[in-house]
Write an enzyme that holds these catalytic residues in place. Structure first.
Site, PDB file in Angstrom:
ATOM      1  N   ASP A 213      94.054 -71.237   3.709  1.00 31.81           N
ATOM      2  CA  ASP A 213      95.184 -71.609   2.870  1.00 31.81           C
ATOM      3  C   ASP A 213      94.711 -72.061   1.491  1.00 31.81           C
ATOM      4  O   ASP A 213      93.702 -72.759   1.368  1.00 31.81           O
ATOM      5  CB  ASP A 213      95.959 -72.748   3.548  1.00 31.81           C
ATOM      6  CG  ASP A 213      97.163 -73.182   2.759  1.00 31.81           C
ATOM      7  OD1 ASP A 213      98.148 -72.435   2.740  1.00 31.81           O
ATOM      8  OD2 ASP A 213      97.119 -74.278   2.155  1.00 31.81           O
ATOM      9  N   GLU A 263      93.980 -66.805   1.174  1.00 32.53           N
ATOM     10  CA  GLU A 263      95.190 -66.851   0.357  1.00 32.53           C
ATOM     11  C   GLU A 263      94.732 -67.110  -1.076  1.00 32.53           C
ATOM     12  O   GLU A 263      94.453 -68.246  -1.452  1.00 32.53           O
ATOM     13  CB  GLU A 263      96.131 -67.959   0.827  1.00 32.53           C
ATOM     14  CG  GLU A 263      97.430 -67.973   0.030  1.00 32.53           C
ATOM     15  CD  GLU A 263      98.269 -69.212   0.279  1.00 32.53           C
ATOM     16  OE1 GLU A 263      99.503 -69.122   0.138  1.00 32.53           O
ATOM     17  OE2 GLU A 263      97.697 -70.279   0.589  1.00 32.53           O
TER      18      GLU A 263
END
Length: 535
Positions: A213, A263
């Site tokens: 993330d 990401e």
């Protein structure tokens, strides 16, 4: 669990995989309490196997106060009781693998929960303590330290709230997201060691990969300078120090044949590609394609740019139409503005769902025909639209931190409908789901779509099953009229997508393998329709 468990010899599976994103809280409720859980996922594994996916990517299932949907992690080695137990997670990983489905878990390295033991210890220890060195604690500016240490903006687009919070002892701490998510200090060796240990913990439990993330945010300029005065290099986005972190991570993953997907939101293709060098991340999400409007020229540019930026490092592209943060495809493609921009989200945006559904069906065949890996977000295969959540039921912090201007991300996180005639459309049996389902949700239910050969679910199942005929070679563009995308993959296999107003003549072919909608009475491809052909 000591020794590494190695995947089968097909260790390059991830280069062309179909990966299904599971937002556990909204997938299936196994115990009827209104919250999706691991028991619900385990019960639905046969559905996922029938869909034909190669892997499941799970949003965080760790112990969390849920101030940001689980992205505020309090303990990476424990499953949140709302979802189940660590033993149940291990069973899920094992049972999925028996069905040929691998597991990818989420790691959130930029920050932890304010309930994480490290942060609680830092609060208790006070200013200047070693415990506070694991985070970014600073004195304030101004005569009495009353001003934040820097001018950095929130990473929640549209938020006007500060990224610094002052404590009663006078120190301020950094949180690029919510105050409940304090940023870690990645210059501290203990932070790096802990995350490498967490990676090993999950690899040893059989996961095949890790999604990272906010992968470009970890490293910060140690001086924490004002962004306005020091825009380059950026003080907290895409810093060069990140690559050493990911090279260390890669050595951990390689011991388990593990895979990373990052990401990485970056506008610079060359900077983006650096994360995909052979000794760093295996793949990264392709956000230019996700946010691209439904426009033939712009889609082709996005595809070409994506393939070009991956080619120098030999990494496969990834193709994504929507996820847990983004307006659902059916709704977005039915709007006047068919692209996606966090800053443009607003309540009450008109949409033509019939048009959006037709385009989403065509986009499904387009994305599944491209070379690389494809990520499907749960409910995408059902054609679910974005739900408008009543203001008094909104939970997403993006809504609150924008003072209500941003509707937030709850609309794409509404619990799935499984059975049209069951309570709460079959999501759970006892309590109302944690987010309200729209009144027409039963129309999208899995059991209803399974009986309809023309449903969105039928299209996805057929497309995923047919996808191997495309082969693993490159894409070759074919001559086509304006507004039409046409390309070849394996020898004799073609994909044609018509975004023009007029029906398009199909190239000569021996067989129509699949189409997103019916051809017209002259065998032409109507507007907003895609087809796979055998020459």
């Amino acid at each position: 669990m000591g020794q590494p468990t190695h995947a089968p010899k097909d260790h390059d599976w991830w280069r062309s995989a179909v990966i299904y994103q599971v937002y556990v809280r909204s997938f299936a409720d196994g115990d009827g309490d209104g919250t999706g859980d691991l028991a619900g996922v385990r019960a639905r594994l046969p559905y996922l196997a029938e869909l034909g996916v190669d892997a499941l990517w799970f949003n965080p299932w760790y112990l969390s106060p849920m101030k940001d949907g689980g992205y505020d992690v309090a303990d990476y080695r424990a499953v949140d009781p709302a979802f189940g137990t660590l033993a149940e997670a291990e069973k899920l990983i094992s049972e999925a693998r028996e069905l040929g489905i691998r597991t990818i878990v989420d790691i959130v390295p930029n920050h932890v929960s304010d309930q994480h033991p490290w942060f609680l210890a830092a609060l208790a220890a006070g200013p200047g303590s070693p415990e506070r060195e694991l985070f970014h604690f600073r004195p304030g500016r101004g005569p009495h330290g009353e001003l934040p240490p820097s001018d950095w903006p929130s990473q929640f687009v549209g938020s006007t709230e500060p990224v610094w919070t002052r404590l009663p002892d006078g120190d301020w701490y950094l949180h690029l997201f919510t105050p409940e998510q304090p940023d870690l200090n990645w210059a501290h060796p203990a932070v790096r060691q802990e995350h490498e240990d967490v990676l090993r913990f999950w690899f040893e439990r059989g996961v095949a990969g890790v999604r990272i993330d906010s992968a470009a945010l970890l490293a910060k300029d140690p001086d924490l300078p004002d962004l306005a005065a020091h825009p380059e290099p950026h003080p907290f986005v895409d810093r060069d120090e990140l690559h050493d972190i990911y090279r260390s991570w890669r050595s951990v993953a390689d011991a388990y044949d593990g895979v990373f997907v990052g990401e990485v939101w970056l506008p610079d293709p060359e900077r983006f590609a650096r994360y995909l060098r052979p000794d760093e991340l295996h793949t990264a999400f392709n956000f230019s394609f996700l946010s691209c409007p439904w426009d033939a020229e712009r889609l082709r540019t996005s595809i070409d740019t994506t393939l070009a930026e991956h080619a120098p490092v030999g990494a496969p592209a990834t193709w994504v139409l929507c996820n847990h943060d983004v307006t659902r495809t059916v709704t977005r493609y039915g709007r006047e503005d068919t692209g996606f921009d966090f800053a443009a989200k607003a309540f009450g945006t008109p949409t033509d769902l019939a048009l959006g559904t037709r385009r989403a069906r065509a986009a499904a065949l387009l994305s599944l025909a491209l070379p690389g890996a494809v990520y499907l977000y749960q409910g995408e295969e059902l054609g679910l639209p974005e739900a408008e959540i009543p203001v008094d039921r909104v939970q997403d912090p993006m809504y609150f931190r924008s003072q209500g201007a941003d509707p937030g991300r709850d609309g794409c996180r509404v619990p799935l409908p499984w059975a049209a005639g069951a309570p709460y459309a079959g999501f759970g049996s006892r309590e109302e789901p944690w987010l309200p389902q729209p009144v027409d949700w039963a129309a999208y239910a899995v059991d209803r779509q399974q009986q309809d050969p023309h449903s969105m679910l039928a299209l996805y199942r057929t497309a995923v099953a047919t996808r191997p005929v495309l082969g693993d070679g490159p894409l070759t563009w074919l001559p086509a009229p304006e507004g039409v995308l046409a390309f070849a993959r394996a020898e004799g296999v073609r994909c044609v997508v018509n975004l023009a107003a007029a029906p398009a003549e199909l190239p000569a072919h021996s067989r129509l393998l699949l189409s997103s909608g019916p051809l017209d009475d002259r065998g032409r491809l109507p507007q907003d329709t895609a087809a796979w052909l055998r020459a």
